[in-house]
Design an enzyme around this catalytic site. Structure first.
Site, PDB file in Angstrom:
ATOM      1  N   ASP A   1       0.850  -1.183   0.000  1.00  0.00           N
ATOM      2  CA  ASP A   1       0.000   0.000   0.000  1.00  0.00           C
ATOM      3  C   ASP A   1       0.890   1.238   0.000  1.00  0.00           C
ATOM      4  OD1 ASP A   1      -2.416   1.506   0.277  1.00  0.00           O
ATOM      5  OD2 ASP A   1      -1.953   1.760   2.394  1.00  0.00           O
TER       6      ASP A   1
ATOM      7  N   ASP B   1      -1.208  -0.666   6.242  1.00  0.00           N
ATOM      8  CA  ASP B   1      -1.335  -0.164   7.616  1.00  0.00           C
ATOM      9  C   ASP B   1      -2.740   0.300   7.966  1.00  0.00           C
ATOM     10  OD1 ASP B   1      -1.517   2.302   6.234  1.00  0.00           O
ATOM     11  OD2 ASP B   1      -0.632   3.357   7.944  1.00  0.00           O
TER      12      ASP B   1
END
Length: 762
Positions: free
Chosen positions: A308, A506
């Protein structure tokens, strides 16, 4: 009973040790019958334990070496060799305890997701507002979402509003949604009260689908198949054939039992788990929590990394990048006034503005009469002046000045967020904020490739131009932009064709992909989230390059485990042949097997020792030097942005060189001494840390280029006699922009090559 089931392996180990020792004491005091019955009891305990494990493996349709232990224990009883059986039980119980420790995985729960989901909604009716259960919401309801509340179901906005959509997209900057646009459940209203017309029920809403994605991904995750089970496919038939041949040739069942006893695969049951546990311990010291031996082995096998962007390759939080002022206004004054008002604002951009002002040493005042307009900005009185800080449209209005339009265009090109600063009804500055790339991210990608990763993919919920820029800088193979959680799952399925997948993220929106990947890696240094609960590996340090170190530890631990197993099973095979020839009695064979186990364990324990990592260790003196130079580095950073601001303001028709002269003075007095200090102190430090002078060649070259360009600027300004010609202004602007580009690149190089060596801050 629940406590007994959870601690069964340890209970068996303790009982086995007590029975074996008690039998030894009884034999020592000449109570042979007592010793025999104690060892028989110990053997029976092991037989029941091994038989239960074998039956469980059969129910799961997986091969197991426990069948050898069952036959060895039963054979020891049949030929009246209870001591050999007792020793086997102790080995078996020890292996089970270590295996349980090695494969213990943190329970994956959806506690954060479910706790965050709203339980009630506020329905707008003709009689007023009514609190109802979310499950009672129907399509077509009018719902009121107050500031700070989570949108309970998908709907259509009745008026403009602003939402924090990070739970779904991972992007930290709030998004403004106009009236009539759809808004998804799970986002947070960060503006004033918003009314929505529902288009789904709670059961079919976006957030409920996200929870189901995590549940489904966890349910379909393949279980870890331990090394022992894979080797058993070949080892078990070999053992049975050899034992059968020994019995048939000698007509002595004791030889067959001796073969089974020395074949008890404790190098598999002990050495491999010990190496894995040692690897887990070593990774934990690096700030990487690996949830079990299965995750460690899968991490070692990883070939494809899907990562990501926000909070992973970038900081995940906006930072002030530039202060652009109206002609003649001082940047520090504008920043001080804006930060003073923002001290009392809860907006996501207020914190970075206040932090930047304090980092520059500005003395903030406490504002009065502060009013915050949700989703727009904040205003207050500072030093007797009315200050407003907020959105472009809120402050600039429909016809902004030319310099403001230029700032807006620049922010759009850079993917930056912007706040305008107004003092007594005059717009004086624009504050540009962006989510910076982590300085250790490019090194992490290179280190992963060195560790055996063949493909790195960036999957982000951000737009394509921003994602592509980040991906190009860090060096990924492919960028997937505008990704939803479902898109990330699809990408995982597609990339699985290239090898074992590792997903790094995250945010809550990453939880489904983290659970579905062969290995999910979550960054939790800034607090526990659903991502860390769904992940197999959790980084507790705020350094993404710790993943490359963890992968190196995983590969080394797996390699040592295989070495220990290979040596142990090779020696066991030789002992089996000796037992088949009648050279080893069952009890002697059991004792020899213990020696082989100790050797295999000694090999496995090498995994706890430090291995070669991509990161470097710094002395305390070097750390202090880095910290000092980094502080200087931050203090001169505003000079870099001032180059572009001064160049922007140069006008060939009405030339004024005062700002340019003052800027060059600052470059000579502040910037160049810092760059010289870097060359004298930073360059040798980085060369020592990297082990080669080649690592700092680019830094030294840019130091020289910066000094050369500043000298050229000084000569140009000194050479302008009287009123500058338009060509002089064009040349000056060109040189300022050129130096600006060189310094931007140089600062990025220093962040990546030098200051990323510093321990993680915060």
């Amino acid at each position: 009973m629940g406590w007994v089931r959870r601690n069964l392996e340890m209970i068996v180990l303790i009982l086995s040790g007590v029975l074996l020792a008690a039998g030894g004491i009884a034999w020592w005091v000449s109570a042979a019958d007592t010793a025999r019955w104690l060892w028989i009891a110990d053997t029976l305990l092991g037989l029941v334990f091994a038989l239960a494990a074998t039956l469980q493996a059969a129910r799961q349709h997986r091969p197991t070496v426990d069948i050898i232990a069952v036959l060895a224990l039963a054979g020891a009883l049949a030929v009246d060799e209870p001591l050999a059986g007792a020793i086997i039980t102790l080995m078996l119980a020890t292996g089970q305890v270590l295996e349980a420790m090695a494969d213990a995985r943190a329970r994956r729960e959806l506690s954060l997701l479910t706790a965050r989901a709203p339980r009630t909604a506020t329905r707008v009716t003709a009689d007023g507002l009514v609190e109802i259960a979310v499950a009672d919401v129907v399509i077509g309801d009018r719902l009121l979402v107050r500031p700070g509340e989570v949108v309970p179901v998908d709907g259509r906005l009745a008026q403009d509003s602003t939402f924090d959509e990070s739970a779904l997209t991972g992007e930290p900057v709030p998004v403004e949604r106009p009236a009539g646009e759809d808004v998804r459940s799970g986002v947070v209203n960060v503006a004033g009260p918003a009314e929505i017309l529902t288009t789904t029920t709670a059961e079919t809403s976006t957030y409920a689908a996200l929870v189901r994605l995590v549940e489904a991904a966890q349910a379909t995750s393949a279980p870890f198949v331990r090394t022992a089970d894979r080797w058993a496919i070949a080892f078990v038939p070999l053992t049975l054939v050899l034992a059968g041949v020994a019995w048939a040739v000698s007509a002595d069942p004791v030889r067959a039992v001796a073969v089974l006893v020395v074949a008890t695969p404790c190098p598999l049951l002990l050495a491999a788990p010990i190496a894995i546990v040692s690897g887990l311990s070593r990774a934990a010291r690096l700030g990487v929590v690996v949830k079990g031996g299965g995750a460690l082995e899968q991490l070692a096998r990883g070939k494809v990394v899907i990562v990501d962007k926000t909070g992973t390759l970038t900081r995940g939080r906006p930072e002030l990048a530039d202060v652009i002022t109206a002609p003649g206004y001082d940047a520090d004054v504008a920043l001080r006034l804006a930060a003073s008002v923002d001290q009392l604002s809860a907006h996501v951009l207020a914190g970075p503005i206040v932090e930047a002002a304090r980092a520059r040493g500005l003395d903030l005042a406490m504002p009065a009469d502060v009013i915050e307009t949700h989703g727009q900005g904040v205003e207050g009185v500072v030093d007797g002046r009315r200050i407003r800080v907020g959105r472009y449209t809120w402050i600039a209005g429909p016809s902004p000045e030319r310099w403001i339009r230029r700032v807006r265009r620049r922010a759009d090109l850079d993917g930056s967020a912007s706040s305008l600063v107004e003092v007594d009804d005059v717009v004086v500055a624009a504050l540009l904020l962006r989510d910076p790339i982590r300085p250790d991210a490019p090194r992490m990608v290179r280190a992963l490739r060195a560790a055996g990763v063949t493909r790195v993919v960036l999957a982000t919920g951000d737009r394509a131009d921003v994602g592509t820029a980040v991906g190009r800088i860090v060096g990924v193979d492919q960028v997937l932009a505008d990704c939803t959680p479902e898109d990330k799952l699809t990408a995982l399925g597609r990339e699985a064709a290239h090898g074992a997948t590792i997903m790094v993220g995250d945010g809550i929106n990453d939880a489904p992909a983290l659970a579905a990947a062969d290995v999910g890696v979550a960054l939790a240094a800034r607090g526990a989230t659903a991502s860390s609960e769904a992940a197999d590996v959790v980084l507790t340090v705020d350094r993404i390059d710790a993943l490359a170190d963890a992968m190196a530890v995983a590969k080394r631990s797996r390699r040592i485990a295989l070495q220990a197993v290979g040596v142990g099973m090779g020696l066991s095979l030789l002992a089996m042949i000796a037992a088949a020839w009648g050279l080893l009695a069952p009890t002697v064979g059991a004792a020899l097997q213990e020696v082989i186990d100790l050797l295999a364990i000694a090999i496995a324990l090498r995994a706890v020792l430090p291995g070669r990592l991509h990161s470097v260790a710094l002395s305390e003196e070097d750390r202090a030097t880095l910290a000092s130079l980094h502080e200087e580095h931050e203090s001169v950073a505003p000079l870099v942005e001032r180059l572009a601001t001064v160049a922007d303001a140069l006008d060939a028709h009405e030339p004024d060189l005062a700002d340019a002269v003052a800027l060059v003075d600052a470059l000579e007095n502040d910037l160049l001494p810092h760059e010289r200090a870097d060359e004298e102190r930073l360059v040798p430090l980085v060369a020592r840390a990297r082990g080669t002078d080649e690592a700092v060649a680019a830094l030294s070259r840019t130091h020289a280029e910066i000094e050369h360009q500043v000298g050229r600027l000084r000569r140009l300004l000194d050479g302008i006699d009287g009123d500058p010609e338009p060509d002089d202004i064009v040349e000056l602007r060109r040189m300022l922009y050129g130096l600006y580009g060189v310094l931007r690149l140089h600062n990025a190089q220093e962040d990546e090559d030098a200051f990323s060596l510093m321990p993680a801050r915060g």
